[in-house]
Design an enzyme around this catalytic site. Structure first.
Site, mmCIF file in Angstrom:
data_model
loop_
_atom_site.group_PDB
_atom_site.id
_atom_site.type_symbol
_atom_site.label_atom_id
_atom_site.label_comp_id
_atom_site.label_asym_id
_atom_site.label_seq_id
_atom_site.Cartn_x
_atom_site.Cartn_y
_atom_site.Cartn_z
ATOM 1 C CG PHE A 145 39.426 0.529 13.703
ATOM 2 C CD1 PHE A 145 39.440 -0.719 14.315
ATOM 3 C CD2 PHE A 145 38.272 1.297 13.779
ATOM 4 C CE1 PHE A 145 38.320 -1.183 14.999
ATOM 5 C CE2 PHE A 145 37.161 0.843 14.459
ATOM 6 C CZ PHE A 145 37.180 -0.404 15.069
ATOM 7 N N GLY A 146 39.172 0.489 9.814
ATOM 8 C CA GLY A 146 38.253 1.022 8.828
ATOM 9 C C GLY A 146 36.806 0.909 9.238
ATOM 10 C CD GLU A 205 30.928 2.809 4.976
ATOM 11 O OE1 GLU A 205 31.119 1.594 5.131
ATOM 12 O OE2 GLU A 205 29.922 3.279 4.385
ATOM 13 N N PRO A 206 32.492 7.927 4.028
ATOM 14 C CG PRO A 206 33.232 8.102 1.807
ATOM 15 C CD PRO A 206 32.986 7.100 2.894
ATOM 16 C CB CYS A 259 37.548 -1.162 18.996
ATOM 17 S SG CYS A 259 37.587 -2.960 18.840
ATOM 18 C CG LEU A 260 34.928 3.421 17.652
ATOM 19 C CD1 LEU A 260 33.578 3.851 17.088
ATOM 20 C CD2 LEU A 260 36.033 4.269 17.056
ATOM 21 N NE ARG A 271 33.695 7.184 21.115
ATOM 22 C CZ ARG A 271 32.583 6.517 20.847
ATOM 23 N NH1 ARG A 271 32.066 5.714 21.765
ATOM 24 N NH2 ARG A 271 31.992 6.643 19.678
ATOM 25 C CD GLN A 291 44.261 44.189 37.972
ATOM 26 O OE1 GLN A 291 43.179 44.432 37.445
ATOM 27 N NE2 GLN A 291 44.629 44.732 39.117
ATOM 28 C CD GLU A 314 38.442 7.363 17.818
ATOM 29 O OE1 GLU A 314 37.480 6.579 17.799
ATOM 30 O OE2 GLU A 314 39.522 7.129 17.273
#
Length: 390
Positions: free
Chosen positions: A135-136, A139-140, A244-245, A249, A285, A369
């Site tokens: 799933f793209g 991005e950078p 979709c995310l 999640r 303890q 996510e």
């Protein structure tokens, strides 16, 4: 009255249906038998050595897209899918990510927004583990703000031409198909990009310190030409990939609870057998206070996951509920993993024990996510009615 079970202190699993218990047990047994013996080596090597074999195993298990209906998918309820995620991440976050990216991201995108031809072509082999998807979206320079993506798709006659770069893509270099999101003159659109398409390549990202039992890649699209039939026809705008995310999640809500439970179980075993000053360190303890804190976090996480799952199955789960669960459960799992690492002493930094592996993995889980900050702002908007993202 029976003493509570340390492994399910609040008897959360008591309220599961017979079918849900059967799915839980099947995935748990498979994960512990087929995956757990290998995961430390995969983590050390920084890869899954046989990703196609793992995919085939997951396909036979029925966990790919198990919450979807038709096309070879199991059509289970949301709680059952959550339980599968919990048991997978109790072994390793990277394995839950494998299933989550395949089913909740790539397959859900095709199932929800694809044409019937696209569904028939891709969903059955993906459900069976014969095809791997990725799933793209990220991005950078575009993570928490996906609307700022630079990947572009332009029309050229009846075709589309895609150019850009996607980053941190699970399974990218081994995927048979990528669902890629790009900006067009009409807004954000999704495209199916098969492996081997000219101009499309994937490069493995090395030197990771987290999710090492997972394959992470950079996707490069250099004037990739696709027919209009590759476009997801019902995906219009950023709402499509974000939906979709939200599915992915949801799996993390359960998965984080599984990682936390695994850390608690390992720590109970270790502190019960590690003898110092003439007795097991579980009898001191300070140790018991830390174990109690871990127990509370684990069981509250389980309750949160189950409640959100029931809301989802009732059609009443808002995306902010899932933000609540992701933020709360990942943060709780990080606390549990840190305490577990400390209670294991020097042994806690080795792969002989799972705790630091979980601790490092959760650093990625906290980021992908949606970061904690993004989910906090989502909750803040629900509370105040004022969006504060910009």
């Amino acid at each position: 009255m029976n003493t509570p079970d340390p492994h399910d202190f609040l008897a959360v699993d008591r309220d599961l249906s017979e079918e849900e218990r059967a799915i839980r047990d099947t995935v748990r047994d498979y994960s512990r038998t087929e995956l757990l013996p290998h995961v430390a080596d995969w983590f050390e090597e920084g890869t899954i050595t046989d990703p196609r074999g793992v995919a085939k195993g997951f396909g036979a298990l029925g966990v790919f897209g198990m919450h979807l209906s038709g096309y070879g998918c199991a059509g289970t309820n949301a709680v059952s899918y959550g339980l599968a995620c919990r048991e997978l991440e109790a072994v390793d976050s990277g394995l839950r990510s494998f299933v989550s990216v395949q089913g909740s991201l790539a397959m859900t995108a095709v199932h929800r927004y694809g044409s019937e031809e696209q569904r028939q072509e891709w969903l059955p082999p993906m459900a069976g583990g014969d095809a791997i998807g990725c799933f793209g979206l990220t991005e950078p320079d575009s993570g928490s703000d996906p609307g700022s993506m630079r990947t572009r798709a332009r029309r050229d006659g009846s075709d589309w031409v895609l150019s850009g770069t996607k980053m941190w893509i699970t399974n990218g270099s081994v995927a048979d198909v990528a669902v890629v999101w790009a900006a067009t003159e009409e807004g954000i659109r999704g495209f199916i990009v098969p492996r081997g398409t000219p101009g499309f390549s994937a490069n493995v990202i090395h030197k990771k310190l987290s999710l090492r039992a997972s394959i992470t890649s950079e996707l490069v699209l250099d004037e990739v030409r696709l027919p209009d039939a590759a476009r997801l026809p019902a995906a219009e705008g950023l709402r499509a990939p974000l939906s979709c995310l939200s599915e992915a999640r949801y799996g993390i809500v359960w998965g984080a609870a599984g990682a936390a439970r695994a850390c608690l179980e390992a720590t109970l075993d270790y502190t019960g057998s590690r003898v110092q000053f003439g007795r097991p360190i579980s009898g001191f303890q300070l140790t018991q206070r830390k174990l109690a804190d871990m127990l509370v976090d684990v069981n509250q996480s389980m309750l949160t996951a189950l409640q959100i799952g029931r809301l989802k199955d009732a059609g009443q789960a808002h995306h902010s509920h899932i933000s609540f669960g992701k933020m709360a459960n990942v943060r709780a799992a990080q606390r549990v993993a840190a305490l577990a690492r400390g209670l294991h002493g020097a042994n806690g930094v080795t792969l002989e024990y799972p705790v630091m592996r979980h601790m490092l993995n959760l650093e990625s889980v906290a980021t992908y996510e949606g970061t904690e900050e993004v989910h906090a702002l989502t909750l803040g908007q629900v509370l105040t009615g004022v969006p504060a993202f910009r």
